[in-house]
Design a protein around this motif. Structure first.
Motif, PDB file in Angstrom:
ATOM      1  N   PHE A   1      -8.786  10.287   4.944  1.00  0.00           N
ATOM      2  CA  PHE A   1      -8.428  10.225   3.520  1.00  0.00           C
ATOM      3  C   PHE A   1      -9.039   8.994   2.851  1.00  0.00           C
ATOM      4  CE2 PHE A   1      -5.680   8.826   0.045  1.00  0.00           C
ATOM      5  CZ  PHE A   1      -5.727   9.954  -0.751  1.00  0.00           C
TER       6      PHE A   1
ATOM      7  N   MET B   1      -9.835   7.535 -13.539  1.00  0.00           N
ATOM      8  CA  MET B   1     -10.075   8.122 -12.229  1.00  0.00           C
ATOM      9  C   MET B   1     -10.634   7.068 -11.260  1.00  0.00           C
ATOM     10  SD  MET B   1     -10.106  10.598 -10.024  1.00  0.00           S
ATOM     11  CE  MET B   1      -9.614  12.058 -10.933  1.00  0.00           C
TER      12      MET B   1
ATOM     13  N   GLN C   1     -11.602   7.416   3.773  1.00  0.00           N
ATOM     14  CA  GLN C   1     -13.056   7.597   3.685  1.00  0.00           C
ATOM     15  C   GLN C   1     -13.423   8.413   2.445  1.00  0.00           C
ATOM     16  OE1 GLN C   1     -15.501   6.190   5.740  1.00  0.00           O
ATOM     17  NE2 GLN C   1     -16.630   6.876   3.930  1.00  0.00           N
ATOM     18  N   MET C   2     -12.662   9.498   2.252  1.00  0.00           N
ATOM     19  CA  MET C   2     -12.936  10.370   1.100  1.00  0.00           C
ATOM     20  C   MET C   2     -12.735   9.616  -0.208  1.00  0.00           C
ATOM     21  SD  MET C   2     -13.920  13.206  -0.024  1.00  0.00           S
ATOM     22  CE  MET C   2     -14.231  13.802   1.642  1.00  0.00           C
TER      23      MET C   2
ATOM     24  N   ALA D   1      -0.120   9.412  -1.540  1.00  0.00           N
ATOM     25  CA  ALA D   1      -1.499   9.225  -1.983  1.00  0.00           C
ATOM     26  C   ALA D   1      -2.197  10.568  -2.159  1.00  0.00           C
ATOM     27  CB  ALA D   1      -2.253   8.361  -0.985  1.00  0.00           C
ATOM     28  N   LYS D   2      -1.992  11.458  -1.197  1.00  0.00           N
ATOM     29  CA  LYS D   2      -2.617  12.785  -1.283  1.00  0.00           C
ATOM     30  C   LYS D   2      -2.132  13.530  -2.518  1.00  0.00           C
ATOM     31  CE  LYS D   2      -3.909  13.845   3.476  1.00  0.00           C
ATOM     32  NZ  LYS D   2      -3.815  14.809   4.597  1.00  0.00           N
TER      33      LYS D   2
ATOM     34  N   SER E   1      -5.195   9.538   7.956  1.00  0.00           N
ATOM     35  CA  SER E   1      -5.254   8.418   7.008  1.00  0.00           C
ATOM     36  C   SER E   1      -6.666   7.893   6.882  1.00  0.00           C
ATOM     37  CB  SER E   1      -4.349   7.277   7.469  1.00  0.00           C
ATOM     38  OG  SER E   1      -3.011   7.706   7.415  1.00  0.00           O
TER      39      SER E   1
ATOM     40  N   PHE F   1      -7.977  15.933 -14.196  1.00  0.00           N
ATOM     41  CA  PHE F   1      -9.341  15.563 -14.509  1.00  0.00           C
ATOM     42  C   PHE F   1     -10.193  16.816 -14.728  1.00  0.00           C
ATOM     43  CE2 PHE F   1     -13.555  13.770 -13.201  1.00  0.00           C
ATOM     44  CZ  PHE F   1     -13.624  12.781 -14.163  1.00  0.00           C
TER      45      PHE F   1
ATOM     46  N   ARG G   1      -6.567   2.078  -0.613  1.00  0.00           N
ATOM     47  CA  ARG G   1      -5.678   1.137   0.075  1.00  0.00           C
ATOM     48  C   ARG G   1      -4.460   1.789   0.705  1.00  0.00           C
ATOM     49  NH1 ARG G   1      -7.082  -1.165  -4.433  1.00  0.00           N
ATOM     50  NH2 ARG G   1      -9.018  -2.293  -4.121  1.00  0.00           N
TER      51      ARG G   1
ATOM     52  N   THR H   1       0.828  -1.219   0.000  1.00  0.00           N
ATOM     53  CA  THR H   1       0.000   0.000   0.000  1.00  0.00           C
ATOM     54  C   THR H   1       0.859   1.263   0.000  1.00  0.00           C
ATOM     55  OG1 THR H   1      -0.170  -0.152   2.380  1.00  0.00           O
ATOM     56  CG2 THR H   1      -1.970  -1.093   1.106  1.00  0.00           C
ATOM     57  N   MET H   2       0.169   2.379  -0.038  1.00  0.00           N
ATOM     58  CA  MET H   2       0.843   3.648  -0.290  1.00  0.00           C
ATOM     59  C   MET H   2       0.986   4.526   0.954  1.00  0.00           C
ATOM     60  SD  MET H   2      -0.466   5.876  -3.462  1.00  0.00           S
ATOM     61  CE  MET H   2      -1.383   4.526  -4.193  1.00  0.00           C
TER      62      MET H   2
ATOM     63  N   LEU I   1     -10.615  18.948   0.117  1.00  0.00           N
ATOM     64  CA  LEU I   1     -11.434  17.733   0.250  1.00  0.00           C
ATOM     65  C   LEU I   1     -10.781  16.718   1.174  1.00  0.00           C
ATOM     66  CD1 LEU I   1     -12.867  16.215  -3.031  1.00  0.00           C
ATOM     67  CD2 LEU I   1     -14.074  16.791  -0.940  1.00  0.00           C
ATOM     68  N   ILE I   2      -9.479  16.614   1.074  1.00  0.00           N
ATOM     69  CA  ILE I   2      -8.787  15.580   1.832  1.00  0.00           C
ATOM     70  C   ILE I   2      -8.132  16.103   3.093  1.00  0.00           C
ATOM     71  CG2 ILE I   2      -8.405  14.097  -0.159  1.00  0.00           C
ATOM     72  CD1 ILE I   2      -5.661  15.214  -0.411  1.00  0.00           C
TER      73      ILE I   2
ATOM     74  N   LEU J   1     -19.046   7.145  -5.767  1.00  0.00           N
ATOM     75  CA  LEU J   1     -19.759   8.062  -6.658  1.00  0.00           C
ATOM     76  C   LEU J   1     -19.355   7.860  -8.109  1.00  0.00           C
ATOM     77  CD1 LEU J   1     -21.672  10.523  -6.971  1.00  0.00           C
ATOM     78  CD2 LEU J   1     -19.629  11.958  -6.878  1.00  0.00           C
TER      79      LEU J   1
ATOM     80  N   ARG K   1     -23.819   4.321   8.738  1.00  0.00           N
ATOM     81  CA  ARG K   1     -22.552   3.692   8.333  1.00  0.00           C
ATOM     82  C   ARG K   1     -21.748   3.168   9.528  1.00  0.00           C
ATOM     83  NH1 ARG K   1     -19.728   7.408   4.557  1.00  0.00           N
ATOM     84  NH2 ARG K   1     -21.039   6.365   3.008  1.00  0.00           N
TER      85      ARG K   1
ATOM     86  N   LEU L   1       0.622   7.968   2.968  1.00  0.00           N
ATOM     87  CA  LEU L   1      -0.434   8.980   2.930  1.00  0.00           C
ATOM     88  C   LEU L   1      -0.031  10.191   2.082  1.00  0.00           C
ATOM     89  CD1 LEU L   1      -3.186   9.874   3.852  1.00  0.00           C
ATOM     90  CD2 LEU L   1      -2.158  10.826   5.905  1.00  0.00           C
TER      91      LEU L   1
ATOM     92  N   LEU M   1      -7.757   4.917 -10.175  1.00  0.00           N
ATOM     93  CA  LEU M   1      -6.901   5.576  -9.190  1.00  0.00           C
ATOM     94  C   LEU M   1      -7.542   5.568  -7.811  1.00  0.00           C
ATOM     95  CD1 LEU M   1      -4.411   7.291  -8.427  1.00  0.00           C
ATOM     96  CD2 LEU M   1      -5.766   9.309  -8.978  1.00  0.00           C
TER      97      LEU M   1
ATOM     98  N   VAL N   1     -19.810  13.948  -0.975  1.00  0.00           N
ATOM     99  CA  VAL N   1     -19.600  13.930  -2.422  1.00  0.00           C
ATOM    100  C   VAL N   1     -20.904  14.001  -3.213  1.00  0.00           C
ATOM    101  CG1 VAL N   1     -17.341  12.815  -2.425  1.00  0.00           C
ATOM    102  CG2 VAL N   1     -19.403  11.411  -2.480  1.00  0.00           C
TER     103      VAL N   1
ATOM    104  N   ASP O   1     -15.655   7.286  -0.678  1.00  0.00           N
ATOM    105  CA  ASP O   1     -16.866   7.990  -1.117  1.00  0.00           C
ATOM    106  C   ASP O   1     -16.779   8.376  -2.583  1.00  0.00           C
ATOM    107  OD1 ASP O   1     -17.851   7.769   1.405  1.00  0.00           O
ATOM    108  OD2 ASP O   1     -17.591   9.875   1.949  1.00  0.00           O
ATOM    109  N   LEU O   2     -15.632   8.925  -2.966  1.00  0.00           N
ATOM    110  CA  LEU O   2     -15.474   9.341  -4.356  1.00  0.00           C
ATOM    111  C   LEU O   2     -15.507   8.138  -5.283  1.00  0.00           C
ATOM    112  CD1 LEU O   2     -12.765  12.091  -4.095  1.00  0.00           C
ATOM    113  CD2 LEU O   2     -15.061  12.364  -5.015  1.00  0.00           C
TER     114      LEU O   2
ATOM    115  N   GLU P   1      -7.361   2.435  -5.994  1.00  0.00           N
ATOM    116  CA  GLU P   1      -6.005   2.246  -5.485  1.00  0.00           C
ATOM    117  C   GLU P   1      -5.796   3.060  -4.203  1.00  0.00           C
ATOM    118  OE1 GLU P   1      -3.299   3.334  -8.580  1.00  0.00           O
ATOM    119  OE2 GLU P   1      -1.557   3.114  -7.254  1.00  0.00           O
ATOM    120  N   LEU P   2      -6.278   4.282  -4.239  1.00  0.00           N
ATOM    121  CA  LEU P   2      -6.048   5.181  -3.104  1.00  0.00           C
ATOM    122  C   LEU P   2      -6.775   4.728  -1.837  1.00  0.00           C
ATOM    123  CD1 LEU P   2      -6.174   8.713  -4.787  1.00  0.00           C
ATOM    124  CD2 LEU P   2      -4.174   7.348  -4.191  1.00  0.00           C
TER     125      LEU P   2
END
Lengths: 168, 168
Positions: free
Chosen positions: B130, B110, B132-133, A8-9, B127, A19, B119, A2-3, A37-38, B140, A168, A5, B113, A91, B136-137, B116-117
DNA sequence: CGATAGTTTCAAATAGTATTGAAAGATATG
DNA sequence: CATATCTTTCAATACTATTTGAAACTATCG
């Protein structure tokens, strides 16, 4: 594996920026949005400048634009002079706002124009073909408009989303 | 009072160009597309150049791009040396192609990605927030992806559209 | 009020994209 | 195969959008 933080950010911010710009939203604005957002905590203008390595003017202008779009809120911390900014984190809400804005600003004028163009004068083949095309496009855009309207306004869906977040 | 054909066509071409550029499609390309859309007959490169007042290179490059996107076909006229171009006139097909292309080129990467993120390592609040975001994304965008896939692939809808065109 | 901390503005610089047009490359024709 | 006709390429140029940074502005505090 895994990555980290941090990594990843960064990846997310870069990707969100790229995008956005493919869809006519400028890179900085998309990146500022991604950063907020993050971020678990609201950030100051200074924070945004540093983390994205952009100028004060740029940060300020894009923060204001995001506020205009209702994607970001100003927040005040007690005992702090400066302003902080935080992104709307839901979101679904984000998607709703973006959709509404673009629909209003871009799609609706097109629908209106097409409705007008359907009323072109003339009886020749060319005029008829043109009117047919305008009509077809009008039907399509109206349908898209309707779909967006529905998914934007749907209270049922909204409620379900809210409920699922709570549970949740 | 209704409009002259010439005027209506111009308005449409201008509007289509402006609309396209708001969505990350360059103005000339959108205008060339608009022009071909409303031309009952296929046009030559020369015709496009004249009617839109753009250079040969520009016309050529955008015609090729439109062919790439499957929005325009080359057609040959017997006894004519040069190539002619005609736009796909079925707006439903157009929408399908554009949707498919953009989904494949932009949305899918997207979604990948974000998957992947989700994880990312780490147990701190940051962390977790992040992840969680990202989750969610991802939800969506996956949902959007699914909707587009459905509306793109729906044979039922396609059939209905085809039928309604035939019966018109 | 004067000093300080912060925000906003905006003209100028920079970066990014699109367009031109001339030249090179194809392909058909006599 | 020489010529004419049409297409494609691409370096130079024009155009547009974004970003900078310094100055003007505003609010807060002692």
């Amino acid at each position: 594996m895994t990555m980290e933080l941090r990594e990843a950010k960064d990846k997310f911010i870069q990707a969100w920026g790229a995008f956005g710009s493919q869809w006519g939203i400028n890179r900085s604005m998309a990146q500022v949005h991604a950063l907020l957002l993050i971020s678990p905590e609201p950030l100051s203008t200074e924070d945004v400048m540093e983390q994205l390595d952009i100028s004060r003017g740029n940060a300020n202008m894009n923060l204001r634009a995001l506020i205009d779009w209702h994607l970001v809120d100003r927040v005040l911390k007690t005992g702090e002079r400066r302003e902080f900014f935080q992104a709307e984190k839901d979101v679904w809400k984000i998607a709703t706002h973006i959709t509404r804005e673009r629909k209003k600003r871009e799609l609706e004028p097109m629908v209106k124009l097409l409705a007008e163009l359907k009323r072109t004068e003339g009886t020749g083949t060319d005029s008829k073909a043109f009117r047919q095309m305008a009509t077809d496009l009008h039907d399509l855009t109206s349908r898209i408009d309707a779909v967006l309207e529905r998914s934007t306004r749907s209270d049922v869906q909204w409620f379900l989303k809210a409920a699922s977040t709570l549970l949740r």
